[in-house]
Scaffold this active site. Sequence first.
Site, PDB file in Angstrom:
ATOM      1  N   GLY A 184     -32.212  43.687   2.946  1.00 40.36           N
ATOM      2  CA  GLY A 184     -30.817  43.309   3.175  1.00 40.36           C
ATOM      3  C   GLY A 184     -29.847  44.059   2.285  1.00 40.36           C
ATOM      4  O   GLY A 184     -30.200  45.086   1.701  1.00 40.36           O
ATOM      5  N   ASN A 185     -28.601  43.531   2.223  1.00 42.30           N
ATOM      6  CA  ASN A 185     -27.500  44.229   1.555  1.00 42.30           C
ATOM      7  C   ASN A 185     -27.412  45.644   2.139  1.00 42.30           C
ATOM      8  O   ASN A 185     -27.496  46.648   1.436  1.00 42.30           O
ATOM      9  CB  ASN A 185     -27.693  44.264   0.032  1.00 42.30           C
ATOM     10  CG  ASN A 185     -26.435  44.768  -0.666  1.00 42.30           C
ATOM     11  OD1 ASN A 185     -26.433  45.791  -1.322  1.00 42.30           O
ATOM     12  ND2 ASN A 185     -25.340  44.065  -0.474  1.00 42.30           N
ATOM     13  N   GLY A 228     -27.685  53.976   4.568  1.00 44.00           N
ATOM     14  CA  GLY A 228     -29.081  54.409   4.540  1.00 44.00           C
ATOM     15  C   GLY A 228     -29.941  53.543   5.460  1.00 44.00           C
ATOM     16  O   GLY A 228     -30.681  54.054   6.307  1.00 44.00           O
ATOM     17  N   HIS A 229     -29.822  52.226   5.312  1.00 43.16           N
ATOM     18  CA  HIS A 229     -30.574  51.317   6.179  1.00 43.16           C
ATOM     19  C   HIS A 229     -30.199  51.546   7.647  1.00 43.16           C
ATOM     20  O   HIS A 229     -31.054  51.575   8.523  1.00 43.16           O
ATOM     21  CB  HIS A 229     -30.236  49.852   5.845  1.00 43.16           C
ATOM     22  CG  HIS A 229     -30.623  49.404   4.478  1.00 43.16           C
ATOM     23  ND1 HIS A 229     -29.697  49.147   3.501  1.00 43.16           N
ATOM     24  CD2 HIS A 229     -31.829  49.154   3.915  1.00 43.16           C
ATOM     25  CE1 HIS A 229     -30.319  48.734   2.395  1.00 43.16           C
ATOM     26  NE2 HIS A 229     -31.612  48.741   2.615  1.00 43.16           N
ATOM     27  N   MET A 231     -27.827  56.550  -1.589  1.00 40.08           N
ATOM     28  CA  MET A 231     -27.341  55.173  -1.407  1.00 40.08           C
ATOM     29  C   MET A 231     -28.448  54.186  -1.748  1.00 40.08           C
ATOM     30  O   MET A 231     -29.612  54.423  -1.417  1.00 40.08           O
ATOM     31  CB  MET A 231     -26.909  54.976   0.034  1.00 40.08           C
ATOM     32  CG  MET A 231     -25.675  55.745   0.351  1.00 40.08           C
ATOM     33  SD  MET A 231     -24.914  55.072   1.815  1.00 40.08           S
ATOM     34  CE  MET A 231     -23.270  55.682   1.561  1.00 40.08           C
ATOM     35  N   SER A 232     -28.061  53.109  -2.404  1.00 37.74           N
ATOM     36  CA  SER A 232     -29.033  52.080  -2.784  1.00 37.74           C
ATOM     37  C   SER A 232     -28.287  50.773  -3.016  1.00 37.74           C
ATOM     38  O   SER A 232     -27.158  50.778  -3.518  1.00 37.74           O
ATOM     39  CB  SER A 232     -29.733  52.499  -4.081  1.00 37.74           C
ATOM     40  OG  SER A 232     -30.370  51.379  -4.659  1.00 37.74           O
ATOM     41  N   SER A 233     -28.938  49.681  -2.653  1.00 44.49           N
ATOM     42  CA  SER A 233     -28.316  48.369  -2.888  1.00 44.49           C
ATOM     43  C   SER A 233     -28.066  48.166  -4.377  1.00 44.49           C
ATOM     44  O   SER A 233     -27.159  47.439  -4.770  1.00 44.49           O
ATOM     45  CB  SER A 233     -29.236  47.258  -2.376  1.00 44.49           C
ATOM     46  OG  SER A 233     -29.536  47.486  -1.026  1.00 44.49           O
ATOM     47  N   GLN A 265     -43.169  54.907  -1.952  1.00 45.22           N
ATOM     48  CA  GLN A 265     -43.371  53.741  -1.096  1.00 45.22           C
ATOM     49  C   GLN A 265     -43.863  54.161   0.287  1.00 45.22           C
ATOM     50  O   GLN A 265     -44.862  53.630   0.791  1.00 45.22           O
ATOM     51  CB  GLN A 265     -42.056  52.963  -0.978  1.00 45.22           C
ATOM     52  CG  GLN A 265     -42.052  51.870   0.059  1.00 45.22           C
ATOM     53  CD  GLN A 265     -40.809  51.013  -0.034  1.00 45.22           C
ATOM     54  OE1 GLN A 265     -40.654  50.242  -0.965  1.00 45.22           O
ATOM     55  NE2 GLN A 265     -39.908  51.120   0.927  1.00 45.22           N
ATOM     56  N   HIS A 293     -26.691  49.167   3.828  1.00 48.27           N
ATOM     57  CA  HIS A 293     -25.721  50.263   3.687  1.00 48.27           C
ATOM     58  C   HIS A 293     -26.067  51.330   4.721  1.00 48.27           C
ATOM     59  O   HIS A 293     -26.986  51.127   5.546  1.00 48.27           O
ATOM     60  CB  HIS A 293     -25.733  50.805   2.255  1.00 48.27           C
ATOM     61  CG  HIS A 293     -27.106  51.125   1.734  1.00 48.27           C
ATOM     62  ND1 HIS A 293     -27.896  52.129   2.270  1.00 48.27           N
ATOM     63  CD2 HIS A 293     -27.853  50.553   0.743  1.00 48.27           C
ATOM     64  CE1 HIS A 293     -29.045  52.178   1.611  1.00 48.27           C
ATOM     65  NE2 HIS A 293     -29.051  51.226   0.694  1.00 48.27           N
TER      66      HIS A 293
HETATM   67  P1  AMP Z   1     -34.706  48.163   0.858  1.00 44.48           P
HETATM   68  O1  AMP Z   1     -33.768  47.227   1.534  1.00 44.48           O
HETATM   69  O2  AMP Z   1     -34.171  48.768  -0.387  1.00 44.48           O
HETATM   70  O3  AMP Z   1     -36.091  47.593   0.697  1.00 44.48           O
HETATM   71  O4  AMP Z   1     -34.880  49.396   1.846  1.00 44.48           O
HETATM   72  C1  AMP Z   1     -35.278  49.209   3.174  1.00 44.48           C
HETATM   73  C2  AMP Z   1     -35.563  50.568   3.777  1.00 44.48           C
HETATM   74  O5  AMP Z   1     -34.387  51.366   3.720  1.00 44.48           O
HETATM   75  C3  AMP Z   1     -36.673  51.332   3.038  1.00 44.48           C
HETATM   76  O6  AMP Z   1     -37.494  51.993   3.986  1.00 44.48           O
HETATM   77  C4  AMP Z   1     -35.865  52.324   2.209  1.00 44.48           C
HETATM   78  O7  AMP Z   1     -36.583  53.495   1.897  1.00 44.48           O
HETATM   79  C5  AMP Z   1     -34.701  52.616   3.139  1.00 44.48           C
HETATM   80  N1  AMP Z   1     -33.547  53.165   2.402  1.00 44.48           N
HETATM   81  C6  AMP Z   1     -32.960  52.659   1.282  1.00 44.48           C
HETATM   82  N2  AMP Z   1     -31.958  53.462   0.851  1.00 44.48           N
HETATM   83  C7  AMP Z   1     -31.921  54.513   1.715  1.00 44.48           C
HETATM   84  C8  AMP Z   1     -31.108  55.689   1.804  1.00 44.48           C
HETATM   85  N3  AMP Z   1     -30.140  55.947   0.935  1.00 44.48           N
HETATM   86  N4  AMP Z   1     -31.342  56.535   2.833  1.00 44.48           N
HETATM   87  C9  AMP Z   1     -32.319  56.284   3.739  1.00 44.48           C
HETATM   88  N5  AMP Z   1     -33.119  55.189   3.713  1.00 44.48           N
HETATM   89  C10 AMP Z   1     -32.921  54.309   2.713  1.00 44.48           C
END
Ligand code: AMP
Length: 280
Positions: free
Chosen positions: A31-32, A36-37, A186-188, A155, A34
Amino acid sequence: MMCLTSAAELSQKIKAWKMDGQTISFVPTMGNLHRGHLSLVEKAKTLADKVVVSIYVNPMQFGIGEDLESYPRTLAEDQKALNDQSVDLLFLPNNTVMYSSDMENDTRVILPELSQILCGEVRSSHFAGVTTVVNKLLNIVQPDIAVFGEKDYQQVFLIKKMVADLFIPVNVFSAPTVREASGLAMSSRNQYLTSDQHLQAALIYQALCDLKEAVSARHDFRQLESQCAGKLTKDGFRVDYVSFRSTVTLQLAEARDEGVVLLIAAWLGKTRLIDNLVIY
Ligand code: AMP
Protein backbone atom coordinates in the site's frame (compact mmCIF):
# COMPACT_ATOMS: atom_id res chain seq x y z
CA MET A 1 -13.32 -2.47 -8.35
CA MET A 2 -14.22 -5.31 -6.05
CA CYS A 3 -12.55 -5.28 -2.58
CA LEU A 4 -12.33 -8.56 -0.68
CA THR A 5 -10.81 -9.38 2.69
CA SER A 6 -11.60 -13.11 2.77
CA ALA A 7 -9.30 -15.64 1.09
CA ALA A 8 -12.22 -18.00 0.45
CA GLU A 9 -14.26 -15.33 -1.32
CA LEU A 10 -11.25 -14.31 -3.36
CA SER A 11 -10.62 -17.94 -4.42
CA GLN A 12 -14.23 -18.27 -5.47
CA LYS A 13 -14.05 -15.16 -7.64
CA ILE A 14 -10.77 -16.27 -9.24
CA LYS A 15 -12.18 -19.72 -9.95
CA ALA A 16 -15.19 -18.17 -11.67
CA TRP A 17 -12.91 -16.00 -13.86
CA LYS A 18 -10.75 -18.99 -14.75
CA MET A 19 -13.84 -21.08 -15.63
CA ASP A 20 -14.69 -18.25 -17.98
CA GLY A 21 -11.29 -18.59 -19.66
CA GLN A 22 -9.89 -15.37 -18.21
CA THR A 23 -6.23 -15.06 -17.25
CA ILE A 24 -5.16 -13.36 -14.02
CA SER A 25 -2.21 -11.14 -13.20
CA PHE A 26 -1.31 -10.19 -9.67
CA VAL A 27 0.56 -7.27 -8.07
CA PRO A 28 1.29 -7.68 -4.34
CA THR A 29 1.98 -4.44 -2.42
CA MET A 30 2.09 -3.00 1.08
CA GLY A 31 0.00 0.00 0.00
CA ASN A 32 0.78 3.72 0.19
CA LEU A 33 0.81 3.48 -3.55
CA HIS A 34 2.95 5.72 -5.75
CA ARG A 35 3.75 5.82 -9.46
CA GLY A 36 6.15 2.88 -9.05
CA HIS A 37 3.36 0.59 -7.84
CA LEU A 38 1.00 1.90 -10.50
CA SER A 39 3.54 1.10 -13.23
CA LEU A 40 3.38 -2.53 -12.10
CA VAL A 41 -0.39 -2.42 -12.40
CA GLU A 42 -0.07 -0.98 -15.93
CA LYS A 43 2.28 -3.82 -16.86
CA ALA A 44 -0.02 -6.40 -15.24
CA LYS A 45 -2.90 -5.10 -17.37
CA THR A 46 -0.97 -5.81 -20.56
CA LEU A 47 -0.21 -9.40 -19.48
CA ALA A 48 -3.61 -10.84 -18.52
CA ASP A 49 -7.37 -10.28 -18.70
CA LYS A 50 -7.93 -9.52 -15.02
CA VAL A 51 -5.71 -7.65 -12.57
CA VAL A 52 -5.66 -8.41 -8.85
CA VAL A 53 -3.74 -6.16 -6.45
CA SER A 54 -3.17 -6.92 -2.78
CA ILE A 55 -2.40 -4.47 0.00
CA TYR A 56 -1.01 -6.07 3.11
CA VAL A 57 1.62 -4.75 5.50
CA ASN A 58 3.25 -8.06 6.34
CA PRO A 59 4.48 -8.14 9.95
CA MET A 60 6.77 -11.12 9.30
CA GLN A 61 9.08 -9.10 7.08
CA PHE A 62 9.67 -6.34 9.65
CA GLY A 63 12.47 -6.84 12.18
CA ILE A 64 12.37 -5.78 15.82
CA GLY A 65 12.63 -1.98 16.03
CA GLU A 66 11.73 -1.49 12.35
CA ASP A 67 8.85 0.66 11.10
CA LEU A 68 5.92 -1.83 11.15
CA GLU A 69 3.72 0.47 13.26
CA SER A 70 4.63 3.71 11.51
CA TYR A 71 4.63 2.29 7.96
CA PRO A 72 2.40 4.71 5.96
CA ARG A 73 -1.13 3.38 5.51
CA THR A 74 -3.31 5.32 3.06
CA LEU A 75 -6.07 2.90 2.11
CA ALA A 76 -8.67 5.40 0.86
CA GLU A 77 -6.20 7.07 -1.54
CA ASP A 78 -4.86 3.68 -2.65
CA GLN A 79 -8.36 2.40 -3.41
CA LYS A 80 -9.09 5.48 -5.49
CA ALA A 81 -5.84 5.17 -7.46
CA LEU A 82 -6.45 1.47 -8.19
CA ASN A 83 -10.07 2.10 -9.11
CA ASP A 84 -8.93 4.86 -11.50
CA GLN A 85 -6.56 2.33 -13.09
CA SER A 86 -9.47 -0.10 -13.60
CA VAL A 87 -8.04 -2.79 -11.35
CA ASP A 88 -10.55 -5.64 -11.15
CA LEU A 89 -10.02 -6.83 -7.60
CA LEU A 90 -8.28 -5.50 -4.51
CA PHE A 91 -7.41 -8.10 -1.88
CA LEU A 92 -7.10 -6.70 1.64
CA PRO A 93 -6.32 -9.56 4.00
CA ASN A 94 -5.60 -8.96 7.68
CA ASN A 95 -3.16 -10.80 9.96
CA THR A 96 -5.83 -13.32 10.97
CA VAL A 97 -6.28 -14.31 7.33
CA MET A 98 -2.56 -14.58 6.65
CA TYR A 99 -1.17 -16.12 9.87
CA SER A 100 -2.23 -18.14 12.88
CA SER A 101 -2.26 -16.45 16.28
CA ASP A 102 1.26 -17.90 16.76
CA MET A 103 2.92 -16.41 13.67
CA GLU A 104 6.41 -17.14 14.98
CA ASN A 105 5.74 -20.87 14.67
CA ASP A 106 3.90 -20.81 11.35
CA THR A 107 5.49 -22.47 8.30
CA ARG A 108 8.10 -20.32 6.55
CA VAL A 109 9.76 -20.34 3.16
CA ILE A 110 13.46 -19.54 3.47
CA LEU A 111 16.26 -19.27 0.95
CA PRO A 112 19.11 -20.05 3.33
CA GLU A 113 22.03 -18.26 1.69
CA LEU A 114 20.42 -15.66 -0.57
CA SER A 115 18.28 -14.29 2.26
CA GLN A 116 21.37 -13.52 4.34
CA ILE A 117 23.44 -11.48 1.86
CA LEU A 118 23.13 -7.77 0.93
CA CYS A 119 19.98 -6.49 2.70
CA GLY A 120 19.78 -9.82 4.56
CA GLU A 121 23.05 -9.09 6.31
CA VAL A 122 21.45 -6.31 8.33
CA ARG A 123 17.83 -7.51 8.10
CA SER A 124 18.31 -11.22 8.79
CA SER A 125 14.64 -12.25 9.00
CA HIS A 126 13.34 -9.85 6.33
CA PHE A 127 13.47 -12.04 3.24
CA ALA A 128 12.01 -15.09 4.99
CA GLY A 129 9.03 -12.84 5.74
CA VAL A 130 8.86 -11.71 2.12
CA THR A 131 9.10 -15.14 0.51
CA THR A 132 6.66 -16.60 3.02
CA VAL A 133 4.01 -13.96 2.43
CA VAL A 134 4.47 -13.98 -1.35
CA ASN A 135 4.14 -17.76 -1.33
CA LYS A 136 0.92 -17.51 0.69
CA LEU A 137 -0.49 -14.79 -1.57
CA LEU A 138 0.37 -16.78 -4.71
CA ASN A 139 -1.36 -19.82 -3.23
CA ILE A 140 -4.47 -17.80 -2.41
CA VAL A 141 -4.69 -15.85 -5.68
CA GLN A 142 -3.29 -18.55 -8.00
CA PRO A 143 -2.50 -16.00 -10.72
CA ASP A 144 -1.06 -16.81 -14.14
CA ILE A 145 1.28 -13.84 -13.86
CA ALA A 146 2.80 -11.94 -10.93
CA VAL A 147 4.58 -8.60 -11.33
CA PHE A 148 7.31 -7.21 -9.05
CA GLY A 149 9.49 -4.09 -9.17
CA GLU A 150 13.17 -4.17 -10.10
CA LYS A 151 13.71 -1.50 -7.46
CA ASP A 152 13.79 -4.37 -4.96
CA TYR A 153 16.32 -6.34 -7.00
CA GLN A 154 17.23 -8.89 -4.35
CA GLN A 155 13.55 -9.41 -3.52
CA VAL A 156 12.53 -10.24 -7.09
CA PHE A 157 15.64 -12.40 -7.50
CA LEU A 158 14.63 -14.47 -4.46
CA ILE A 159 11.01 -14.68 -5.56
CA LYS A 160 12.01 -15.98 -9.00
CA LYS A 161 14.19 -18.62 -7.37
CA MET A 162 11.49 -19.61 -4.89
CA VAL A 163 8.97 -19.98 -7.73
CA ALA A 164 11.42 -22.17 -9.67
CA ASP A 165 12.53 -24.23 -6.65
CA LEU A 166 8.99 -24.92 -5.44
CA PHE A 167 7.45 -25.40 -8.91
CA ILE A 168 4.90 -22.68 -8.23
CA PRO A 169 2.75 -22.41 -11.36
CA VAL A 170 3.11 -18.68 -12.04
CA ASN A 171 5.11 -16.55 -14.48
CA VAL A 172 7.04 -13.86 -12.67
CA PHE A 173 7.64 -10.56 -14.47
CA SER A 174 9.60 -7.57 -13.29
CA ALA A 175 9.15 -3.90 -14.17
CA PRO A 176 11.72 -1.07 -14.22
CA THR A 177 12.22 1.29 -11.30
CA VAL A 178 10.15 4.47 -11.46
CA ARG A 179 12.14 7.50 -10.33
CA GLU A 180 11.47 11.06 -9.28
CA ALA A 181 12.84 13.79 -11.57
CA SER A 182 15.97 13.90 -9.39
CA GLY A 183 16.63 10.21 -10.08
CA LEU A 184 15.60 9.14 -6.57
CA ALA A 185 13.79 5.78 -6.76
CA MET A 186 10.19 6.19 -5.62
CA SER A 187 9.49 4.49 -2.32
CA SER A 188 6.83 4.67 0.36
CA ARG A 189 9.66 5.29 2.82
CA ASN A 190 10.83 8.47 1.02
CA GLN A 191 8.25 10.40 3.01
CA TYR A 192 10.32 9.78 6.16
CA LEU A 193 12.97 12.09 4.60
CA THR A 194 13.17 15.78 5.46
CA SER A 195 13.17 18.09 2.43
CA ASP A 196 16.96 18.49 2.65
CA GLN A 197 17.44 14.74 2.88
CA HIS A 198 15.11 14.30 -0.08
CA LEU A 199 17.49 16.36 -2.23
CA GLN A 200 20.51 14.57 -0.80
CA ALA A 201 18.94 11.12 -1.41
CA ALA A 202 19.27 11.60 -5.18
CA LEU A 203 23.04 11.18 -4.71
CA ILE A 204 22.48 7.42 -4.53
CA TYR A 205 21.22 7.25 -8.10
CA GLN A 206 24.00 9.65 -9.10
CA ALA A 207 26.51 7.23 -7.55
CA LEU A 208 25.00 4.30 -9.45
CA CYS A 209 25.25 6.22 -12.74
CA ASP A 210 28.81 7.40 -11.98
CA LEU A 211 29.95 3.86 -11.24
CA LYS A 212 28.29 2.55 -14.40
CA GLU A 213 30.40 5.10 -16.30
CA ALA A 214 33.52 4.14 -14.34
CA VAL A 215 33.27 0.46 -15.22
CA SER A 216 35.61 -0.03 -18.11
CA ALA A 217 37.69 -2.81 -19.53
CA ARG A 218 40.24 -2.46 -16.70
CA HIS A 219 38.12 -1.94 -13.66
CA ASP A 220 38.45 -3.43 -10.22
CA PHE A 221 34.95 -3.92 -8.81
CA ARG A 222 36.09 -4.06 -5.16
CA GLN A 223 38.05 -0.83 -5.50
CA LEU A 224 35.12 0.98 -7.14
CA GLU A 225 32.82 -0.26 -4.35
CA SER A 226 35.00 1.09 -1.57
CA GLN A 227 35.61 4.42 -3.35
CA CYS A 228 31.86 4.87 -3.80
CA ALA A 229 31.07 3.87 -0.19
CA GLY A 230 33.68 6.38 0.97
CA LYS A 231 32.15 9.16 -1.12
CA LEU A 232 28.61 8.42 0.07
CA THR A 233 29.84 8.41 3.68
CA LYS A 234 31.44 11.83 3.12
CA ASP A 235 28.11 13.00 1.66
CA GLY A 236 26.37 12.12 4.94
CA PHE A 237 25.08 8.58 4.32
CA ARG A 238 25.62 5.59 6.57
CA VAL A 239 26.38 2.93 3.99
CA ASP A 240 25.20 -0.68 4.47
CA TYR A 241 26.69 -1.84 1.17
CA VAL A 242 27.82 -0.85 -2.29
CA SER A 243 28.15 -4.10 -4.18
CA PHE A 244 28.64 -5.26 -7.75
CA ARG A 245 26.93 -8.64 -8.11
CA SER A 246 26.40 -11.22 -10.80
CA THR A 247 22.89 -10.96 -12.29
CA VAL A 248 22.88 -14.76 -12.57
CA THR A 249 23.91 -15.79 -9.03
CA LEU A 250 23.77 -12.55 -6.99
CA GLN A 251 27.27 -13.44 -5.74
CA LEU A 252 30.12 -10.88 -5.80
CA ALA A 253 30.71 -9.90 -9.42
CA GLU A 254 33.91 -10.92 -11.15
CA ALA A 255 35.28 -9.41 -14.33
CA ARG A 256 34.30 -12.54 -16.27
CA ASP A 257 30.59 -12.36 -15.30
CA GLU A 258 28.21 -11.95 -18.22
CA GLY A 259 25.73 -9.79 -16.34
CA VAL A 260 26.53 -7.39 -13.52
CA VAL A 261 24.24 -5.30 -11.31
CA LEU A 262 25.32 -2.66 -8.82
CA LEU A 263 23.31 -2.48 -5.60
CA ILE A 264 23.44 0.20 -2.91
CA ALA A 265 21.80 0.39 0.51
CA ALA A 266 22.45 3.42 2.68
CA TRP A 267 20.86 5.30 5.54
CA LEU A 268 20.06 8.96 5.52
CA GLY A 269 19.14 9.81 9.11
CA LYS A 270 16.47 7.28 10.12
CA THR A 271 15.61 6.29 6.55
CA ARG A 272 17.14 3.29 4.81
CA LEU A 273 17.30 3.72 1.03
CA ILE A 274 18.01 0.99 -1.52
CA ASP A 275 18.59 1.25 -5.26
CA ASN A 276 20.33 -0.61 -8.04
CA LEU A 277 21.40 -0.34 -11.65
CA VAL A 278 22.21 -3.07 -14.13
CA ILE A 279 25.75 -2.29 -15.37
CA TYR A 280 25.80 -4.73 -18.29
P1 AMP B 1 5.97 -2.43 -1.57
O1 AMP B 1 4.61 -1.84 -1.44
O2 AMP B 1 7.08 -1.51 -1.18
O3 AMP B 1 6.09 -3.79 -0.94
O4 AMP B 1 6.20 -2.68 -3.12
C1 AMP B 1 5.29 -3.43 -3.87
C2 AMP B 1 5.89 -3.66 -5.24
O5 AMP B 1 6.14 -2.41 -5.87
C3 AMP B 1 7.22 -4.42 -5.19
O6 AMP B 1 7.27 -5.36 -6.26
C4 AMP B 1 8.23 -3.30 -5.40
O7 AMP B 1 9.44 -3.73 -5.96
C5 AMP B 1 7.47 -2.38 -6.34
N1 AMP B 1 8.01 -1.01 -6.32
C6 AMP B 1 8.26 -0.23 -5.23
N2 AMP B 1 8.81 0.95 -5.59
C7 AMP B 1 8.94 0.91 -6.94
C8 AMP B 1 9.45 1.83 -7.91
N3 AMP B 1 9.93 3.02 -7.58
N4 AMP B 1 9.40 1.46 -9.21
C9 AMP B 1 8.89 0.26 -9.58
N5 AMP B 1 8.39 -0.65 -8.71
C10 AMP B 1 8.41 -0.33 -7.41
